[in-house]
Design a protein around this motif. Structure first.
Motif, PDB file in Angstrom:
ATOM      1  N   SER A 198      -1.248   6.503   2.366  1.00 44.24           N
ATOM      2  CA  SER A 198      -1.112   6.425   3.382  1.00 44.24           C
ATOM      3  C   SER A 198      -1.731   7.459   5.144  1.00 44.24           C
ATOM      4  O   SER A 198      -1.792   7.454   5.810  1.00 44.24           O
ATOM      5  N   CYS A 204       0.764  -1.436   0.160  1.00 38.17           N
ATOM      6  CA  CYS A 204      -0.007   0.273  -0.111  1.00 38.17           C
ATOM      7  C   CYS A 204       1.069   1.564   0.275  1.00 38.17           C
ATOM      8  O   CYS A 204       2.351   1.333   0.444  1.00 38.17           O
ATOM      9  N   VAL A 225       2.949   7.028   9.253  1.00 39.54           N
ATOM     10  CA  VAL A 225       1.359   6.195   9.190  1.00 39.54           C
ATOM     11  C   VAL A 225       0.839   6.043   9.949  1.00 39.54           C
ATOM     12  O   VAL A 225       1.710   5.416  10.816  1.00 39.54           O
ATOM     13  N   CYS A 245       0.108  -4.766   2.808  1.00 41.88           N
ATOM     14  CA  CYS A 245       0.782  -3.723   3.940  1.00 41.88           C
ATOM     15  C   CYS A 245       1.765  -2.703   3.530  1.00 41.88           C
ATOM     16  O   CYS A 245       1.910  -2.100   2.018  1.00 41.88           O
ATOM     17  N   VAL A 246       1.101  -0.994   4.832  1.00 41.14           N
ATOM     18  CA  VAL A 246       1.696  -0.265   4.195  1.00 41.14           C
ATOM     19  C   VAL A 246       3.288  -0.095   4.427  1.00 41.14           C
ATOM     20  O   VAL A 246       3.484  -0.401   5.591  1.00 41.14           O
ATOM     21  N   TYR A 283      -8.362   0.897   4.712  1.00 41.39           N
ATOM     22  CA  TYR A 283      -7.894  -0.757   3.744  1.00 41.39           C
ATOM     23  C   TYR A 283      -8.158  -2.105   4.265  1.00 41.39           C
ATOM     24  O   TYR A 283      -8.348  -2.859   3.646  1.00 41.39           O
ATOM     25  N   ASN A 328       1.353  -2.134   9.335  1.00 42.58           N
ATOM     26  CA  ASN A 328       1.969  -1.212   8.527  1.00 42.58           C
ATOM     27  C   ASN A 328       3.361  -1.167   8.760  1.00 42.58           C
ATOM     28  O   ASN A 328       3.808  -1.078  10.285  1.00 42.58           O
ATOM     29  N   VAL A 337      -3.590  -5.576   7.783  1.00 41.22           N
ATOM     30  CA  VAL A 337      -3.306  -4.352   6.754  1.00 41.22           C
ATOM     31  C   VAL A 337      -2.400  -3.875   8.142  1.00 41.22           C
ATOM     32  O   VAL A 337      -2.545  -3.850   9.001  1.00 41.22           O
ATOM     33  N   PRO A 376      -2.817   4.669  12.486  1.00 42.25           N
ATOM     34  CA  PRO A 376      -3.938   3.846  12.339  1.00 42.25           C
ATOM     35  C   PRO A 376      -5.256   4.731  11.404  1.00 42.25           C
ATOM     36  O   PRO A 376      -5.788   5.589  10.695  1.00 42.25           O
ATOM     37  N   THR A 412      -4.375   3.973   7.680  1.00 39.56           N
ATOM     38  CA  THR A 412      -4.694   2.522   7.240  1.00 39.56           C
ATOM     39  C   THR A 412      -5.506   2.265   7.212  1.00 39.56           C
ATOM     40  O   THR A 412      -6.148   0.431   6.852  1.00 39.56           O
TER      41      THR A 412
END
Lengths: 363, 336
Positions: free
Chosen positions: A197, A192, A252, A217-218, A205, A246, A244, A254, A202
């Motif tokens: 983001s 991601c 980033v 995954c961001v 997503y 991170n 999801v 949530p 997050t």
């Protein structure tokens, strides 16, 4: 350099790529990187060589300039024909091909197209040119939308009557949903986008693991970030527990950036949007709210080319590239008729366009 | 009426104002017997082979940290001659001035031309001044041509290049391009990056006497070292292998390159040279270069290889390899 050196540490990169080798399930894994900066850095640092052959990274629709529709460029050119208009735009937009021409070619004819580096410059330019109708080509994703919203608010504060915004702003999660619903695409995981983001957080997503049981995954943009992101996606796949994740926690959160989100929702509302190669995706764009209609180019000007039938560019497969259906090198025009100096399709134009990146680093 | 402080169209008319400007400013600064003849052409004695070059300068802004358009014009022309192994001796100076330019600004630039020409023992022997209407030019454009005496009978040419030759860069890259870019008012960056703009005669010419190992030289100006390396690969029909970790870049340039999203390998240099050297002499050339202040960061950055012919390959710091292509379009800051 802080935040750069530690994420480009060759020893750490080596360690993570060894971990990826350990996690490699052996079958073909398709991971889509949604952001153009991911595509660019993946190729620029030659990271492909550090992945097993069966783990493929496919580029998604993450370059805002590439997904601008042909109709949008045609309309922008139409606007430039007004001799009182002054078009202000990010430089990358100039070379995007419309149906018959590009802004770069029209610039030589009309001379009223100016490149700016920040949306806020549009306000300064409108103030300095009271006799001109200044139009900002507002393209971008959630990353760019907040500064454009602030520019509109600044325009309102200055009581500007000669500034409008031609919005083709787009939202990333609806496009990801569209891709997941396409049965031809087999996406096992999403890397991601980091910048998007940072704004949205997050939570947006959540549908990816929940509804589509797909890993995501961001991730940040440095080699360590990208490889760690891939590692986390592989872990989810091997445990069959998508969620999801991170990786980019230094930027980033949530919930994202609440101030930026407030600016967006104050000025914009969701609308259907035309993506090059995809067509109309419901609720995937941003338009100006009625309260700000006097800053909306669509309402200030009556646009003719909206009614013109748009002929798709012959043989150009940017649409399939943006959807991750083919690699840039699979397009018949790639590196032949279509080159960075003479782009046929939008993906060859900017440094974040997949075709441009492939041309530059991998050809 | 008060004496004007701005350039008027009359300064380029060929009449009294032009005459006064030449007498009071140009002749005073560039005093030499060939120029003071004020003939239609300069007459120069030459028995041996010469190198001859020309270049136009349109940089905006006119002044940037580490230089100005005048210094750029003189050093740029000097360097083009030096790259062929020629001792720069004479240059021409043609000014295209926008009406309304402050005379004091022009004088500052003329001073700069004069001092950098003197420092390199180069004489300005012929010139021209034109003034155009407001907005017909951006403040000041300069064209300079230069003549230099070839010092060596060995011809420096891409045709001499062969496999295993080493590629040397004489110092830190990308400083000129980023200096000018950061100074542009639309970017409003207060970075004060100093341009590397400098004459290379003092660094390079003595080197040619001390080694016969140099086969080819080029100054990587617009398009940066990536573009020049590609030009060399294409013209020699050989490949070039570059090791990224050996390319000298200052910390500041690294940071600004990240900030703007512009790769320093594509950014202009104005005081650097890329040298192609026989492998046995490479270490000696590096030693000699590093003795000079302009060459203290010199490094061997690559090797000439047979394949891929005409291509440049970059080995990254992660030991991965990728193509290093020529600059394709004007680099612009990223938008997302």
């Amino acid at each position: 350099m802080k935040y750069i050196d530690e994420f480009r540490n060759p020893k750490l990169v080596e360690k993570i790529s060894a971990k990826i080798m350990d996690l490699n399930p052996g079958n073909n894994i398709n991971i889509m990187e949604v952001c153009g900066t991911h595509t660019q850095n993946f190729c620029r640092f030659g990271l492909k060589e550090l992945l097993p052959k069966n783990i493929r990274l496919i580029s998604g629709p993450g370059c805002p300039v590439c997904v601008s529709s042909q109709g949008y460029i045609d309309s922008a050119i139409e606007l430039a024909k007004d001799k009182d208009a002054l078009i202000v735009t990010f430089g990358d937009m100039l070379r995007i091909p419309g149906t018959f021409s590009s802004l770069e070619k029209e610039k030589t004819k009309f001379g009223n197209i100016r490149v700016i580096y920040s949306p806020l410059d549009s306000v300064t330019i409108a103030l300095a040119n009271p006799d001109k109708k200044v139009i900002f080509l507002a393209v971008g994703f959630e990353t760019t939308a907040p500064t454009i919203a602030l520019s509109i608010l600044a325009g309102q504060k200055e009581r500007l009557k000669n500034l409008s915004f031609f919005s083709a702003l787009k939202l990333i999660p609806p496009a990801m949903k569209y891709l997941l619903a396409d049965k031809r695409l087999k996406i096992d995981g999403f890397l991601c986008p980091g910048h998007v983001s940072a704004i949205i957080g997050t939570k947006d997503y959540a549908f990816i693991p929940k509804k589509y049981k797909t890993a995501c995954c961001v991730a940040g943009f440095e080699p360590v970030d990208i490889l760690e992101g891939i590692c986390i996606i592989l872990e989810q796949i091997s445990l069959n527990k998508p969620y999801v994740a991170n990786q980019y926690t230094r930027i980033v959160t949530p919930g994202g950036n609440p101030r930026a989100k407030r600016a967006i929702s104050r000025v914009f509302e969701r609308t259907d949007s035309d993506w090059r190669g995809f067509g109309i995706i419901p609720d995937s764009g941003l338009k100006l709210k009625d309260t700000y209609s006097r800053f909306d180019t669509n309402r200030v000007f009556a646009l003719r080319s909206n009614k013109v039938v748009i002929k798709p560019i012959k043989q150009c497969r940017c649409g399939d590239v943006l959807k991750g259906l083919i690699l840039p090198s699979d397009c018949p025009l790639f590196a032949k008729a279509c080159q960075p100096d003479n782009p046929v399709g939008p993906c060859m134009v900017t440094t974040e366009g997949s075709c441009n990146v492939y041309y530059k680093f991998r050809r | 009426m008060e004496k004007t402080t701005k350039i008027l169209l009359g300064h380029g008319s060929g009449g009294r104002l032009t005459h006064n400007f030449i007498q009071s400013t140009l002749l005073k600064k560039f005093d030499n017997p060939i120029l003071s003849e004020l003939a239609d052409s300069a007459v120069i004695d030459y028995q041996e082979k010469i190198a001859f070059t020309t270049d136009s300068f349109v940089v905006s802004p006119l002044f940037f940290p580490g230089g100005d358009i005048g210094k750029l014009a003189v050093t740029g022309t000097i360097n083009d001659l030096v790259m062929l192994g020629a001792l720069p001796e004479y240059i021409s100076l043609a000014l295209i001035i926008e009406e309304g330019l402050e005379i004091s600004i022009l004088e500052k630039i003329i001073d700069s031309i004069s001092s950098y020409a003197k420092a390199a023992a180069v004489k300005v022997v012929t010139g021209d001044t034109k003034v155009v209407e407001k907005l017909a030019a951006d403040k000041l454009f300069i064209n300079t041509s230069g003549i230099g005496r070839l010092l060596t009978s060995r011809k420096l040419s891409v045709k001499n290049i062969s496999c295993q030759d080493k590629i040397i860069i004489t110092g830190n890259i990308a400083e000129h391009g980023f200096s000018v870019l950061a100074k542009r008012k639309e970017l409003d960056l207060k970075l004060n990056i100093k341009s590397d703009c400098a004459s290379l005669n003092g660094l390079i010419l003595p080197l040619l006497e001390k080694t016969t190992g140099i086969k080819f030289m080029r100054d990587p100006t617009r398009g940066g070292i990536a573009t020049t390396l590609n030009e060399i690969a294409e013209a020699s029909n050989l490949g070039i292998f570059i090791d990224e970790k050996n390319i000298p870049v200052s910390k500041k340039i690294k940071a600004v390159s990240e900030l703007l999203g512009i790769d320093s390998l594509y950014v202009a240099n104005e005081g650097k040279a890329l040298l192609v050297v026989v492998p046995e002499e490479a270490d000696k050339v590096i030693r000699l270069l590093r003795r000079h202040p302009l060459g203290k960061n010199a490094e061997i950055i690559g090797t000439v290889v047979k394949k891929p012919a005409g291509r440049v390959i970059l080995r990254t710091v992660f030991n991965t390899e990728r193509i290093l292509d020529m600059l394709t379009s004007e680099p612009l800051p990223r938008i997302c």
